[in-house]
Motif scaffolding. Structure first.
Motif, PDB file in Angstrom:
ATOM      1  N   SER A 242       0.812  -1.214   0.000  1.00 20.97           N
ATOM      2  CA  SER A 242       0.000   0.000   0.000  1.00 20.97           C
ATOM      3  C   SER A 242       0.847   1.265   0.000  1.00 20.97           C
ATOM      4  O   SER A 242       0.364   2.347  -0.321  1.00 20.97           O
ATOM      5  N   SER A 243       2.116   1.145   0.381  1.00 21.98           N
ATOM      6  CA  SER A 243       2.999   2.310   0.348  1.00 21.98           C
ATOM      7  C   SER A 243       4.448   1.836   0.340  1.00 21.98           C
ATOM      8  O   SER A 243       4.757   0.707   0.718  1.00 21.98           O
ATOM      9  N   GLY A 244       5.330   2.724  -0.109  1.00 19.80           N
ATOM     10  CA  GLY A 244       6.754   2.457   0.009  1.00 19.80           C
ATOM     11  C   GLY A 244       7.408   1.728  -1.133  1.00 19.80           C
ATOM     12  O   GLY A 244       8.610   1.490  -1.090  1.00 19.80           O
ATOM     13  N   CYS A 245       6.652   1.374  -2.190  1.00 16.22           N
ATOM     14  CA  CYS A 245       7.271   0.602  -3.272  1.00 16.22           C
ATOM     15  C   CYS A 245       7.609   1.460  -4.486  1.00 16.22           C
ATOM     16  O   CYS A 245       8.279   0.986  -5.410  1.00 16.22           O
ATOM     17  N   VAL A 246       7.158   2.723  -4.508  1.00 13.48           N
ATOM     18  CA  VAL A 246       7.365   3.576  -5.683  1.00 13.48           C
ATOM     19  C   VAL A 246       8.156   4.824  -5.284  1.00 13.48           C
ATOM     20  O   VAL A 246       7.806   5.502  -4.317  1.00 13.48           O
ATOM     21  N   THR A 247       9.209   5.100  -6.047  1.00 12.20           N
ATOM     22  CA  THR A 247       9.953   6.352  -5.869  1.00 12.20           C
ATOM     23  C   THR A 247      10.061   7.027  -7.229  1.00 12.20           C
ATOM     24  O   THR A 247      10.480   6.407  -8.206  1.00 12.20           O
ATOM     25  N   VAL A 248       9.674   8.299  -7.282  1.00  7.99           N
ATOM     26  CA  VAL A 248       9.716   9.059  -8.531  1.00  7.99           C
ATOM     27  C   VAL A 248      10.573  10.299  -8.315  1.00  7.99           C
ATOM     28  O   VAL A 248      10.411  11.013  -7.317  1.00  7.99           O
ATOM     29  N   ASP A 249      11.499  10.536  -9.253  1.00 11.88           N
ATOM     30  CA  ASP A 249      12.301  11.758  -9.246  1.00 11.88           C
ATOM     31  C   ASP A 249      12.183  12.427 -10.606  1.00 11.88           C
ATOM     32  O   ASP A 249      12.417  11.789 -11.641  1.00 11.88           O
ATOM     33  N   LEU A 250      11.835  13.706 -10.608  1.00 12.80           N
ATOM     34  CA  LEU A 250      11.744  14.485 -11.839  1.00 12.80           C
ATOM     35  C   LEU A 250      12.547  15.761 -11.649  1.00 12.80           C
ATOM     36  O   LEU A 250      12.242  16.591 -10.786  1.00 12.80           O
ATOM     37  N   LYS A 251      13.600  15.908 -12.447  1.00 19.12           N
ATOM     38  CA  LYS A 251      14.451  17.088 -12.329  1.00 19.12           C
ATOM     39  C   LYS A 251      15.006  17.456 -13.695  1.00 19.12           C
ATOM     40  O   LYS A 251      15.598  16.614 -14.369  1.00 19.12           O
ATOM     41  N   MET A 252      14.801  18.705 -14.106  1.00 20.44           N
ATOM     42  CA  MET A 252      15.319  19.224 -15.363  1.00 20.44           C
ATOM     43  C   MET A 252      14.934  18.335 -16.543  1.00 20.44           C
ATOM     44  O   MET A 252      15.741  18.056 -17.434  1.00 20.44           O
ATOM     45  N   GLY A 253      13.690  17.849 -16.510  1.00 18.06           N
ATOM     46  CA  GLY A 253      13.178  17.052 -17.613  1.00 18.06           C
ATOM     47  C   GLY A 253      13.583  15.597 -17.609  1.00 18.06           C
ATOM     48  O   GLY A 253      13.200  14.841 -18.513  1.00 18.06           O
ATOM     49  N   ILE A 254      14.349  15.180 -16.611  1.00 18.66           N
ATOM     50  CA  ILE A 254      14.749  13.772 -16.499  1.00 18.66           C
ATOM     51  C   ILE A 254      13.821  13.068 -15.513  1.00 18.66           C
ATOM     52  O   ILE A 254      13.722  13.478 -14.349  1.00 18.66           O
ATOM     53  N   LEU A 255      13.159  12.039 -15.983  1.00 22.44           N
ATOM     54  CA  LEU A 255      12.240  11.266 -15.148  1.00 22.44           C
ATOM     55  C   LEU A 255      12.877   9.943 -14.773  1.00 22.44           C
ATOM     56  O   LEU A 255      13.335   9.190 -15.637  1.00 22.44           O
ATOM     57  N   ARG A 256      12.915   9.670 -13.490  1.00 22.45           N
ATOM     58  CA  ARG A 256      13.405   8.379 -12.995  1.00 22.45           C
ATOM     59  C   ARG A 256      12.348   7.810 -12.066  1.00 22.45           C
ATOM     60  O   ARG A 256      12.004   8.416 -11.049  1.00 22.45           O
TER      61      ARG A 256
END
Length: 569
Positions: A242-256
């Motif tokens: 239900s939580s803790g399995c997804v990490t998203v980073d978006l910086k200067m147009g780079i999506l990880r």
């Protein structure tokens, strides 16, 4: 499942400056604590000989397991007293002094297996890791575990031993001046990833409708858009936490985007086709395993493609082979807990969505005197029992950290001003809430700030796990003033009959009326009760010696490996 833990606190010299304890352990893993001194940052002088040695490129080693130390006599310690002037910082300065630490006057050579084996003496000790050979003789007098433990790696390839416990450590930074050269018989190999089939050609929008049936268990992704937004959908093809399995980073147009699925990691890594706002929203359908990320376009209109794939895009591999990814977080507050412990509140950047699940830790990283230093810490909640359930999209991290005046990392952290940044990794660790399934009695054994993983476990057990009838914390400290959140713990025990706390002090004052001593078989036998028909689970965290000794005692008391877990950080 009976993992091992890093030094966590109650002995002042273990968490920071002498966290690099080189102690004995099962399966020869004692060799690895040596390398816990060698943190990343190997920048200068590397490229000049990298090509000459033809070293294969590889990803930064990822965390795979935890430090193992063996119980010693009464105290559980296996350290030696170092001479004055032989701390970690002294070693860093000595390595940068310009002295010839290899004995080769700056030459780099290729080393055969036969040559490596010759250098297996105290006064002439070489060892190999990832195809590179180092002369560790100069480090002997700086090693907290003593030369006996270091000599276990003399004249051999220690790569497998290193990988068992500290793959996240970049040893090159601290050993770069000890580099002899490259092994001729074995080169380092890169981690093997599963490269998944791409989404439609050119990353163009797929046809509308649900994903086609597919028996393949590997995740896949699609995307769709409106004039104002882009939506990325990941289909994991399994139920997810239900939580803790997804990490998203978006910086200067780079999506990880990284999705943790048990021991596996699925990653999306893209240079987006057009400019976007640096804020992200994540919606998860847990029961069907769908994750949807929504990003706002800077300019309205239709995209013909999502973007260009970057390194490790659309890959599915073991988490331990995925290097930690860091983002800069901002210190927004610092609250005193005891005379030497504070809760540091760190704010994630606007383009990051990250929730650290219960039982997981993060790594903090900083450049100190030109060397990259990394330490693990487990987030806590603002209070022992939060007023409301924490949001799965909580934007801040709360880290309870003890400051060691003579340490390397914590004085630096304590010197940060409000608004300054520190690098923080994504969630790490092997603990899973599935381990608590059908548990009726949860026992938590903490030494010093080994208390931090227990904070959120206590809240979870009392709020969300209906089967747990009793949660008992055995909290080991030196003196009363060292007890973290004592009032909150005692209040909780007084107001919730399912929770109990036992404070055990090793150096109590004359007025102390509670339990005294250290962890031993008699104490555990008295406090860890196994009612008939119960299912027990034990969590342990503290300094390495405490953790290893406690696990050994639990084994003697017939607790199986499946019933125990040692936390890191």
């Amino acid at each position: 499942m009976m993992g091992k833990a890093n030094p966590t606190d109650s002995e002042e010299d273990e968490k920071d400056d002498s966290e690099i304890v080189f102690c004995g352990g099962r399966n020869g893993s004692s060799f690895i604590s040596f390398f816990s001194t060698f943190f990343s940052g190997f920048k200068q002088n590397w490229s000049s000989f990298h090509n000459m040695l033809n070293i294969p490129s590889q990803s930064f080693p990822a965390p795979s397991s935890q430090q193992r130390v063996s119980p010693s006599a009464q105290s559980g310690r296996n350290k030696v007293s170092l001479k004055p002037g032989h701390s970690l910082m002294d070693w860093i300065r000595f390595a940068k002094s310009g002295k010839d630490l290899t004995g080769l006057r700056g030459r780099l050579i290729e080393v055969t297996q036969e040559e490596l084996q010759k250098h297996n003496k105290r006064e002439d000790c070489w060892t190999c890791i990832r195809g590179m050979v180092y002369n560790v003789t100069p480090y002997m007098d700086y090693h907290p575990g003593g030369e006996e433990e270091l000599m276990k790696a003399a004249g051999i390839d220690g790569t497998d031993l290193f990988d068992q416990v500290h793959r996240w450590v970049n040893y090159e930074s601290m050993l770069k001046e000890c580099l002899v050269g490259r092994m001729t018989t074995k080169a380092a190999t890169a981690s093997k990833a599963i490269i998944l089939p791409s989404s439609p050609t050119g990353l163009a929008p797929p046809a509308a409708g649900p994903p086609p049936p597919n028996k393949d268990s590997q995740p896949r992704y699609d995307w769709f858009q409106t004039d104002a937004t882009v939506h990325l959908a990941v289909y994991t093809k399994r139920k997810i936490p239900s939580s803790g399995c997804v990490t998203v980073d978006l910086k200067m147009g780079i999506l990880r985007l990284e999705v943790l699925l048990g021991k596996l990691s699925y990653m999306i890594h893209l240079d987006l086709a057009h400019e976007v706002e640096e804020n992200v929203s994540v919606h998860t359908a847990f029961s069907v395993g769908k994750i949807q990320v929504t990003i706002n376009k800077k300019t309205r209109g239709q995209w013909t493609s999502l973007g260009q794939p970057l390194e490790f895009h659309n890959t599915f591999l073991c988490k331990k082979n995925r290097g930690p990814f860091y983002r800069d977080c901002t210190l927004v507050s610092k609250m005193e807990v005891t005379h030497n412990t504070h809760v540091f509140r760190l704010q994630l950047p606007g383009g990051t969505v990250m929730h650290v699940a219960v039982g997981k830790h993060v790594y903090l990283k900083a450049i100190i005197e030109g060397t990259e230093i990394v330490r693990p810490y487990t987030p806590v909640d603002q209070n022992l029992v939060p007023v409301s359930s924490p949001s799965s999209h909580e934007s801040d991290l709360y880290l309870m950290i003890k400051i060691y005046p003579n340490g390397v990392f914590t004085p630096y952290l304590n010197s940060l001003q409000m608004g300054e940044n520190i690098s923080v990794s994504g969630p790490e660790g092997t603990f899973s809430l599935r381990l608590l399934r059908d548990v009726t009695h949860l026992y938590l054994l903490a030494g010093g700030t080994g208390f931090t993983p227990m904070v959120r476990l206590i809240s979870l057990a009392l709020r969300e796990v209906d089967t747990i009838r009793t949660t008992k914390l055995l909290f080991f400290n030196k003196q009363e003033e060292d007890i973290l959140w004592r009032c909150q713990l005692d209040d909780l025990a007084a107001n919730d009959e399912r929770f109990q706390v036992e404070h055990i002090l090793s150096e109590p004052s004359a007025s102390w009326t509670g339990r005294k001593g250290r962890v031993d078989e008699t104490l555990l036998n008295d406090l860890l009760i196994r009612p008939h028909g119960s299912k027990c689970y034990v969590g342990v965290c503290g300094p390495s010696a405490f953790t290893e000794q406690t696990l050994g005692l639990l084994k003697q008391l017939c607790f199986s490996e499946e019933e125990c877990h040692a936390f890191k950080g």
